[in-house]
Design an enzyme around this catalytic site. Sequence first.
Site, PDB file in Angstrom:
ATOM      1  N   ARG A 107       0.884  -1.169   0.000  1.00 14.38           N
ATOM      2  CA  ARG A 107       0.000   0.000   0.000  1.00 14.38           C
ATOM      3  C   ARG A 107       0.918   1.213   0.000  1.00 14.38           C
ATOM      4  NH1 ARG A 107      -5.385   1.167   1.935  1.00 14.38           N
ATOM      5  NH2 ARG A 107      -5.566   3.213   2.896  1.00 14.38           N
ATOM      6  N   GLN A 137     -10.438  -2.846  -3.181  1.00 12.76           N
ATOM      7  CA  GLN A 137     -11.689  -2.275  -2.685  1.00 12.76           C
ATOM      8  C   GLN A 137     -12.829  -2.533  -3.657  1.00 12.76           C
ATOM      9  OE1 GLN A 137     -12.528  -0.432   0.304  1.00 12.76           O
ATOM     10  NE2 GLN A 137     -14.491  -1.027  -0.573  1.00 12.76           N
ATOM     11  N   CYS A 266     -16.284   3.489   0.716  1.00 12.14           N
ATOM     12  CA  CYS A 266     -15.228   2.556   1.108  1.00 12.14           C
ATOM     13  C   CYS A 266     -14.729   2.779   2.535  1.00 12.14           C
ATOM     14  CB  CYS A 266     -14.076   2.606   0.118  1.00 12.14           C
ATOM     15  SG  CYS A 266     -13.156   4.158   0.111  1.00 12.14           S
TER      16      CYS A 266
END
Length: 308
Positions: A107, A137, A266
């Site tokens: 990430r 996601q 999200c």
Amino acid sequence: MTHFLDIHKTDTTSLRAIIDNARQMKSARHGRPKGAKDDDLPLDGQMVALIFEKPSTRTRVSFDVGVRQMGGQTMLLSGAEMQLGHGETIAATARVLSRYVDLIMIRTFDESVLLEMAEYSDVPVINGLTDRTHPCQIMADVMTFEEHRGPIAGKKVVWSGDGNNVCSSFIHAAGQFGFDLTFTGPAQLDPEDEFVGLARKAGSKITVERDPARAVEGADMVVTDTWVSMHDSQSTKERRHNMLRGYQVNEELMAHAKPDALFMHCLPAHREEEATSAVMDGPNSVIFDEAENRLHAQKAIMRWCLGV
């Protein structure tokens, strides 16, 4: 090497197999305690490196728990600890980590870090988020939609707000899963032309509509995301709020969509900014199903990458 770098870089057959496998694994758990291992332990004996240059709650916990449920082990690494790309090149880091672990999830900020890691790694690399895209996601989001409303192909998804990294991956998914997407937001924050073009070339209808009420007419799902980043200055936050205030997802806006239109975000959310609590806690909201499905979708992605 089977990397999971972006939705548009993964073939549709594989994407569908990942979603199907995620649903099967979720169902097989039958509500057992989260710490309980799966009946099938495809990651038994496998070590997964989880690299975080950006802070995270859902990505960190869902990947960590997912690996453990499947019998594997995790090594959590921060960008600060590794001096990624500073004390050592990304290419060298990738080569070294490949000698120690079986899978890498990263990430990070700049997409180039992800791509260089994948280029020089001898083990699969998963995109846990970059400033440009967030494919894990959206795999969870597609899974969530289909749990509640059936196949997403042919449906209308509306993105309201900033054409950011999550929006980009939604556009990729439109092209790969065969749904249409309407973006509504200020021109300064339009999604990337390159991604819009790819989805259109794949046969999806991608529309830009400045009027949010018109945009959500007939929508099967309405999606939004935060307007500001934790790294934005106060002046940037104020400017973005001024640009995006008219694109808040509230009850009035949702009334223009189909009566059973789902709402997604999200998370984390700034309530009463990009979306109101009335919508987020309302009957059409599936935000916590969406958050849970990060776990199941990412477990399926890891299995696909490792071929187990």
